[in-house]
Design an enzyme around this catalytic site. Structure first.
Site, PDB file in Angstrom:
ATOM      1  N   SER A  30      40.402  36.240  24.515  1.00  0.00           N
ATOM      2  CA  SER A  30      41.081  37.445  24.071  1.00  0.00           C
ATOM      3  C   SER A  30      42.595  37.247  23.881  1.00  0.00           C
ATOM      4  CB  SER A  30      40.841  38.579  25.067  1.00  0.00           C
ATOM      5  OG  SER A  30      41.372  38.241  26.335  1.00  0.00           O
TER       6      SER A  30
ATOM      7  N   LYS B  16      51.180  38.865  26.785  1.00  0.00           N
ATOM      8  CA  LYS B  16      49.949  39.535  26.345  1.00  0.00           C
ATOM      9  C   LYS B  16      50.036  41.025  26.660  1.00  0.00           C
ATOM     10  CE  LYS B  16      44.898  38.967  26.876  1.00  0.00           C
ATOM     11  NZ  LYS B  16      43.850  38.177  27.550  1.00  0.00           N
TER      12      LYS B  16
ATOM     13  N   SER C 174      39.558  33.390  28.299  1.00  0.00           N
ATOM     14  CA  SER C 174      40.495  34.008  27.346  1.00  0.00           C
ATOM     15  C   SER C 174      41.866  33.355  27.216  1.00  0.00           C
ATOM     16  CB  SER C 174      40.693  35.474  27.692  1.00  0.00           C
ATOM     17  OG  SER C 174      39.673  36.222  27.108  1.00  0.00           O
TER      18      SER C 174
HETATM   19  N1  GLN Z   1      35.091  36.399  26.008  1.00  0.00           N
HETATM   20  C1  GLN Z   1      34.825  36.832  27.336  1.00  0.00           C
HETATM   21  C2  GLN Z   1      34.515  38.303  27.329  1.00  0.00           C
HETATM   22  O1  GLN Z   1      34.396  38.849  26.296  1.00  0.00           O
HETATM   23  C3  GLN Z   1      35.978  36.513  28.233  1.00  0.00           C
HETATM   24  C4  GLN Z   1      37.144  37.371  28.021  1.00  0.00           C
HETATM   25  C5  GLN Z   1      38.323  37.021  28.898  1.00  0.00           C
HETATM   26  O2  GLN Z   1      38.407  35.930  29.448  1.00  0.00           O
HETATM   27  N2  GLN Z   1      39.207  37.976  29.054  1.00  0.00           N
HETATM   28  O3  GLN Z   1      34.362  38.924  28.322  1.00  0.00           O
END
Ligand code: GLN
Length: 484
Positions: free
Chosen positions: A148, A73, A172
């Protein structure tokens, strides 16, 4: 997957260079449509692969992950490689050092194919917040791959990588795993060093694997886990061989379920989760109803704590120290004269042009919640609720070994479906966020597929375990995988 490829390598049925090249061929063919990768690291990958082949040729023993190509990532630093966190503000940033997980993977000779797309700074649930474009779901190109870590998930699901690393702050790793039909593991907070992961919300962030099988997740975790002097929150534990716990049985294991979690689902999703429960019962697990009364405040708690930590962590991107710096009028397109800006203007313009809309929203929310006069009402209160949620889990874990829940409320949604309404997007994480709030390990495992618009789509379920009990989380996930 990994073990089979490892056997092929040691039996000299294939070389690591050929294997790596095969994956680059798939990337070349498919990534135009999927957009999983932001940067390819072909030179580095082939160099890594060559070393492994030379070792095999010399008759030396190799590790399981050695010579096996994976994706990283793009919020994890690899020395000398562009690392953007999918943000314009880091568009030209070349990481000067390796994250600890990267160092560990290099030590065992893993191969890095490239860096994958994500929501900007890992904020989002669909990669639609990436400054570079959306990653499509390999099962249906009109749908998101999740976020994400959507690029990492899509890369593995498409066959553009054997394994991938993601980060999980509120779901994410697990939500994209569920959307793409993969296994995604968020280890216990502290199990894996966060050094070299671009910090978003430091009390919630964790690094973990996205893979096709539970065994692959266990193999990657075994490499990346362990205490690290570069991360004071990394726990006093050493990594171990997690594949040892994949016994294929769950006899006597107590699995907790929360009635409201399941009742709140749509008909088809509910049916899928009930089927999973039935399978576990059949395998000899004891399914027990439990209560987590405070968990309904998880999303609200997260959306105070997370933006607060974001507003503090992202203060470092000031247009001076890192990446994008808009310090003359020309760069911002405001004027042609190229006059240098005042310091404050450089800060403000760099952040204005460098950060996307969602980031600006979170930074403002966080700054507001931390400001004097509101701190007690928001941040402090959220921290207190966080403790109550944790206590719920402590109590539940007196009765059960694991908690089973949906990973996300639905399968992958359509591209564009939720972009106009941030609250709808936030709700995609309603089941995954509690594991970050409490710090417990959680895995998403592909469950029965769910039909949407006449098409069967992947749908994952989640197993949360006791703090540092990745053993049982992996064991139960694996037992389902091989017996379903
Ligand atoms: N979707 C969540 C956010 O927008 C979690 C994101 C994540 O786990 N990095 O913060």
């Amino acid at each position: 997957m990994i073990r089979e490829l490892h056997n092929k390598l040691i039996n000299k049925e294939i070389t690591s260079v050929d294997l790596t090249q095969q994956y680059f061929d798939v990337i070349e063919k498919k990534d135009k449509d999927i957009f999983a990768y932001l940067t390819l690291t072909k030179e580095l990958a082939l160099e890594q692969a060559k070393k492994v082949d030379a070792k095999i040729a010399r008759g030396e023993k190799i590790e399981l992950l050695e010579g096996i190509p994976g994706a990283i990532k793009d919020n994890l630093c690899i020395a000398g490689v562009r690392t953007t966190a999918s943000s314009k503000i880091l568009d030209n940033y070349i990481a000067p050092y390796d994250a600890t997980v990267i160092e560990k993977l290099k030590e065992v000779g893993a191969v890095f194919l490239g860096k994958t797309n994500l929501d900007e700074f890992a904020m989002g649930s669909s990669t639609e917040n990436s400054a570079y474009g959306v990653t499509k779901n390999p099962h249906d190109l009109t749908r998101v791959s999740g976020g994400s870590s959507g690029g990492s998930a899509a890369a593995v699901a498409t066959g553009e990588a054997v394994w991938a690393l993601g980060t999980d702050t509120g779901g994410s790793i697990r939500e994209p795993a569920s959307f793409c039909g993969l296994v995604g593991l968020k280890p216990t907070y502290g199990r894996v060093s966060r050094y070299g992961a671009i910090a978003m919300a430091s009390s919630l962030d964790q690094i973990g694997p996205l893979t096709k099988t539970v065994e692959d997740a266990a193999i990657v975790l075994s490499v990346i886990a362990g205490q690290d002097k570069m991360d004071a929150t990394s726990a006093h534990s050493s990594g171990k061989d997690y594949t040892k716990y994949l016994t294929g049985e769950v006899q006597g294991l107590r699995i907790g379920i929360v009635k409201e979690y399941i009742d709140g689902l749509g008909e088809k999703e509910k049916k899928a989760i009930l089927e999973v429960i039935k399978t576990y019962k059949k395998l000899g697990a004891e399914v027990v109803e439990i209560e987590l009364p405070y968990s309904k405040y998880s999303l609200a708690t997260y959306y105070i704590i997370q933006p607060c930590e974001v507003s503090s962590n992202l203060a470092r991107y000031d247009g001076i120290k890192y990446g994008l710096s808009i310090n003359d009028e020309k760069e911002s397109g405001l004027a042609e004269n190229g006059m240098p800006k005042k310091l404050l203007e450089t800060y403000l313009d760099s952040r204005h042009y460098g950060f996307g809309k969602e980031l600006q929203r979170r930074i403002m929310l966080g700054t507001y919640a931390l400001s004097s006069g509101y701190y007690d009402a928001y941040y402090l209160k959220a921290q207190k609720v966080r403790t109550l949620i944790k206590k719920d889990f402590e109590k539940a874990f007196e009765k059960v070994d694991l908690i089973l829940a949906p990973t996300a409320p639905t399968p992958a949604f359509k591209i564009g479906e939720k972009t106009e309404d941030p609250l709808q997007m936030y709700l995609a994480d309603m089941f995954s966020i509690t594991a970050n709030i409490t710090g417990v390990p959680a895995i998403s495992v592909p469950g029965p597929e769910v039909e949407v618009d006449g098409k069967k789509l992947p749908f994952g379920f989640q197993l949360m375990g006791k703090w540092f009990d990745e053993e049982n989380v992996l064991r139960a996930a694996h037992a389902y995988e091989i017996n379903k």
